[in-house]
Design a protein around this motif. Structure first.
Motif, PDB file in Angstrom:
ATOM      1  N   UNK A 150       0.589  -1.152  -0.145  1.00 50.49           N
ATOM      2  CA  UNK A 150      -0.212   0.157   0.191  1.00 50.49           C
ATOM      3  C   UNK A 150       0.894   1.125   0.206  1.00 50.49           C
ATOM      4  N   UNK A 151       1.850   0.901   0.705  1.00 51.31           N
ATOM      5  CA  UNK A 151       3.109   3.008   1.560  1.00 51.31           C
ATOM      6  C   UNK A 151       3.208   2.369  -0.162  1.00 51.31           C
ATOM      7  N   UNK A 152       3.832   1.684  -1.017  1.00 46.44           N
ATOM      8  CA  UNK A 152       4.652   1.352  -2.386  1.00 46.44           C
ATOM      9  C   UNK A 152       4.085   2.163  -3.617  1.00 46.44           C
ATOM     10  N   UNK A 153       2.023   1.783  -3.654  1.00 51.92           N
ATOM     11  CA  UNK A 153       1.796   2.190  -4.977  1.00 51.92           C
ATOM     12  C   UNK A 153       1.305   3.551  -4.252  1.00 51.92           C
ATOM     13  N   UNK A 154       1.236   3.803  -3.032  1.00 58.19           N
ATOM     14  CA  UNK A 154       0.407   5.724  -2.814  1.00 58.19           C
ATOM     15  C   UNK A 154       1.693   6.193  -2.662  1.00 58.19           C
ATOM     16  N   UNK A 155       2.790   5.955  -3.089  1.00 51.41           N
ATOM     17  CA  UNK A 155       3.767   6.623  -3.671  1.00 51.41           C
ATOM     18  C   UNK A 155       4.176   6.576  -4.900  1.00 51.41           C
ATOM     19  N   UNK A 156       2.872   6.161  -5.547  1.00 50.21           N
ATOM     20  CA  UNK A 156       3.101   6.041  -7.558  1.00 50.21           C
ATOM     21  C   UNK A 156       4.031   5.090  -7.764  1.00 50.21           C
ATOM     22  N   UNK A 157       4.593   3.725  -6.782  1.00 50.36           N
ATOM     23  CA  UNK A 157       5.289   3.124  -7.878  1.00 50.36           C
ATOM     24  C   UNK A 157       4.196   1.263  -7.382  1.00 50.36           C
ATOM     25  N   UNK A 158       4.206   0.588  -8.743  1.00 51.06           N
ATOM     26  CA  UNK A 158       3.802  -0.316  -8.813  1.00 51.06           C
ATOM     27  C   UNK A 158       4.105  -2.196  -8.090  1.00 51.06           C
ATOM     28  N   UNK A 159       3.616  -2.464  -7.136  1.00 48.20           N
ATOM     29  CA  UNK A 159       3.449  -3.464  -5.915  1.00 48.20           C
ATOM     30  C   UNK A 159       3.439  -5.021  -6.388  1.00 48.20           C
ATOM     31  N   UNK A 160       4.068  -5.876  -5.594  1.00 42.87           N
ATOM     32  CA  UNK A 160       3.930  -6.761  -5.788  1.00 42.87           C
ATOM     33  C   UNK A 160       3.888  -7.839  -4.611  1.00 42.87           C
TER      34      UNK A 160
END
Lengths: 556, 556
Positions: free
Chosen positions: B404-414
């Protein structure tokens, strides 16, 4: 003959958090009339007490003096104060005194154990009313805590006044029940207090405690902003928290469902005793599934990770037809008691795997403690202004720190742990006797002493596994066949990659073949030798020594 | 035939904190050449794994493909990253690569298990140097953590660059070892990073992490102000902390004594590898007792309450001639790992009983974490600016939050947990296979599978106790005497107040007397019935069903 004296004797709760049981006495030494304050339990755990459900204070000392027990006072209905009552009452049979809510819970607990408490159970008046119990005049003074109707005690004795804080916090807006009233406590102090026995739980917490009512806003925001189902767990006995959660839910357009037997029971008792007047109507669990998720709050038991409670079941497979899913929110409006972390974290991860957002109390946004913090203790000391402060309700480190805190505030203080009988009649408190105290385990339905070795054997089997060795000797004391082994909780093979069982059996066979007649005739020697062989062989093979049961059968 | 692909496969550490083992692969599907990153352990506990010393990742998947393992990289010398290496290396036999300090620890661990690692163990160059391991070019980039020489990895593959953060924090003044260097990481990111596999431990901690060097002042004050002996415990591997503590002691006129084997070993290795150059000279434990208490600091192992470590022994009876007393100070310069609370608290109370002032990390004044907090993770994400972020080193809830944190920063995450093989070659990461993973227990010296049932049987015996039933049948299949019972870990008597053993034996006798010939002839049936009787009788009598071993002996 010496004169009369006033004594204080903790039998549980002083040197531990849990299992509270305090005794006060007035009279000639060895003939004091006794007042028991609280009879609580603590809970077992796999680490030190596997299989044990409840741990109770050993009341042997009280039982031997039961004709001198004038009464049992219960300050509030938390398990660590009331939990042992129904288990030990038949051995004491003294009158019980408590305020209405606490008395109602006590009644339920007694009835569950088929004790009809009518004659024994007395509803106590509220301060300034008092009840006379032998030489003690006892006042139940409302004090704020995390359960309704917690009572601090004013115990007037011929030897002076004792104030027993019970569990408390300083909360002037406690949502449910009476606010902490400084004026009342100050007046009680002004009349002169000999000793204050005082809650020590939060002595290490440096900031002033926060009011239960401060949770209203953050909980309201959470209920409004959550898009799916919200589940909240907390102690069922924290009726104020249930009220705050339910009110916040109602405002956010959510119906409330109580999940778990204890949750329902506490709300019922609080309503029956008139403490909880405007709790929102609840929906039954079987109807909750029909309500849109975003319009529902579930209040669930099991905040400490208890495996059979609603929270654990919701996290695993679901409970009473309710299941959780992506987009739901699970709030732990609670603090994890040390030792329960692993269970709680396991549940949090199960919820995470379902896609549920878990909100814990990290930061204290959604939970406040029910105990007075360090500055609040200082405030209370000053209000009561006793001659002596006796910290209770804490581990040794809490009591010791509380003594330091009291002394720093200019009060004399005494560190008294379980079993220390303190005479409060002289110029200074004096340790007059060390009473043998202990713990009793409720194991299934059986009571066992903590020192009986039962739990020690369990822990050993858990660490080391168990081997049964069987050997049959015929009428001529000749081995009939070879000794054999049954293993439980042990690896099948070790270092040599051979079967551990085969190895043990062949070592035992070799021993029996070579053993002389004297050894073979001697049960004790035979057993000792075979145990030694099993343990040594296992040590070589798998690096540990199992517990061993040897069964030698002699055909007569 | 499909083309080559780049895969990521966690075998441990993704969905738990501990037991790290990550695999990267490049090649045709099913024929990838493999790079193993870390082989760590986690520790057992009485609650879920009694008797188990260490828990290792199941490496069956790797072992079956051992000819394809090009190398094993160890990022740093914490047990949860290096602890399994010596145990499983004989089954993999691939070259090991690590920086000098880590390699030195690896060597000690291999030698302890009589593995001569000369040919296998390679000291890796420091970034921008790289080492080629099959199709992987691996750079060991210094990154700050709570142990010297932690290495983040830059793994260049034909399919793109992977950055593996390893365990890290952003510390620009780490006291010992290299500071976190944003410029270096930014440059690595600028060259283009396909995926960042990233530490998730502290994703729930909202404030920026604090530097190891921030402890210098508070620790200095503590050493100066303490009037008696000071003992400090922390992880032995936290060499920077040992240095800070020792420097503070030296300034306060205190000599330093290292207590516990691991403490001595870590300081030795750090000195041998040139990382620790100005550690104060230490006094041997046997000489420490001669030094005035106010002039001594003891650095002791056992901050997690490990029962055999120096801290536990000092709290109990004393250790190597050193004992504690009133006026001494005991500092926990550490965080208690969830699950260890009970052991640590027990020790704190033992110390309190001796009159020792216990200072724990309440408030973080004397301890800082070795892991990147939430804002630090965001900083690192931006520095590396990868195409995808794959959280690792965390429980499920940490990984999920990190996504969630990564996505909130604009990154795709898995979100990839243990056993999920992710193909990183396409337009988006793709789960291509679920590999069977698991845990292996080191029990004494034997290895057992987590699913073998050994631990399950131990837990059952611990909860329910154990009964051995013995019955002898003669040549005519007639019972020879009556069946008898041996009990272990069970109460002597229950509801009826009769001996539980007698009750079980009389119920079994009654059964045997009445049993028909068919039952008596049938071992399985006989056993099943007798188990049923024991469990049912015990349930009535003590409210629980014991584990039962039945031994039927037939005289042929």
């Amino acid at each position: 003959m010496t004169g009369e004296r006033l004594i204080y004797l903790p039998l549980g709760g002083a040197g531990e958090i849990g299992m509270n049981a305090y005794v006060f006495g007035w009279g000639r030494p060895g003939q004091e009339q006794l007042l028991v304050v609280d009879l609580g339990v603590t809970f077992g755990n796999m680490e030190t007490t596997p299989g044990i459900d409840l741990i109770l204070p050993d009341i042997a000392w009280l039982e031997e003096r039961r004709e001198r027990i004038m009464g049992i006072v219960v300050t509030h209905a938390h398990e660590d104060h009331i939990g042992a009552l129904a288990h030990v009452w038949p051995r004491l049979r003294a009158p019980i005194h408590a305020r209405p809510f606490t008395a109602a819970i006590a009644r339920l607990k007694l009835e569950e154990r088929e004790i009809v408490p009518d004659e024994a159970l007395h509803v106590a008046p509220t301060w300034p009313g008092t009840v006379t119990i032998g030489p003690f005049r006892v006042g139940f003074v409302p004090i704020s805590h995390s359960i309704p109707e917690s009572a601090g005690l004013v115990i007037d004795t011929p030897g002076g006044r004792i104030v027993h804080s019970a569990d408390f916090k300083i909360d002037r807006h406690p949502v449910v029940g009476e606010a902490f009233d400084s004026a009342v406590w100050e007046a009680i102090g002004r009349e002169g207090v000999l000793a204050l026995t005082c809650d020590s739980t939060n002595v290490f917490v440096g900031h002033p405690g926060r009011s239960e009512s401060s949770l209203r806003e953050p909980l309201g925001q959470l209920m409004r902003e959550a898009t799916g189902l919200v589940v909240a767990t907390t102690f069922a006995s924290n009726v104020a928290r249930l009220k705050t959660l339910a009110d916040a839910a109602r405002e956010a357009g959510r119906s409330v469902c109580l999940l778990g037997r204890a949750m329902k029971r506490m709300v019922d008792v609080a309503q029956d005793t008139g403490l909880l007047t405007d709790f929102p109507p609840t929906v039954a669990p079987e109807d909750a599934a029909d309500i849109p998720r975003e319009n529902l709050l579930i209040l669930a038991t099991g905040s400490q990770g208890e495996p059979r409670a609603a929270t654990a079941q919701l996290a695993a497979q679901g409970y009473m037809g309710l299941t959780l899913r992506e987009g739901d929110t699970f709030l732990f409006s609670s603090r994890t008691i040390p030792g329960n972390e692993r269970s709680v974290i396991r549940i949090m991860n199960q919820l995470s795997e379902k896609g549920v957002d878990v909100i814990d109390d990290e930061g204290g946004r959604y939970h406040v403690s029910g105990h007075a913090n360090r500055p609040d203790l200082e405030t209370f000391h000053r209000l009561i202004a006793p001659r002596w402060i006796i910290p209770m309700h804490g581990e040794h480190r809490h009591l010791r720190e509380h003594v330091k805190l009291a002394e720093a505030g200019g009060f004399a203080a005494v560190l008294a742990t379980n079993g220390m009988m303190v005479d409060l009649s002289g110029d200074a408190p004096r340790l007059v006797e060390q009473v043998e105290t202990g713990r009793v385990y409720l194991d299934g339905t059986a009571m066992i002493g903590a020192m009986d070795g039962v739990v020690r054997d369990r822990l050993r089997m858990a660490r080391n596994g168990h081997v049964t060795v069987t050997l049959i000797l015929d009428e001529e004391e000749q081995p009939l066949g070879e000794p054999w082994c049954d293993l439980m909780g042990l690896p099948e093979r070790g270092r040599s990659q051979d079967s551990l069982r085969d190895l043990l059996e062949s070592e035992l066979s070799r021993f029996v073949e070579r053993a002389d007649a004297r050894t073979i005739r001697d049960d004790e020697r035979l057993e000792k030798e075979m145990i030694r062989i099993v343990r040594q062989t296992a040590q070589n093979e798998i690096g540990k020594k199992p517990e061993v049961t040897v069964v030698v059968s002699r055909l007569a």
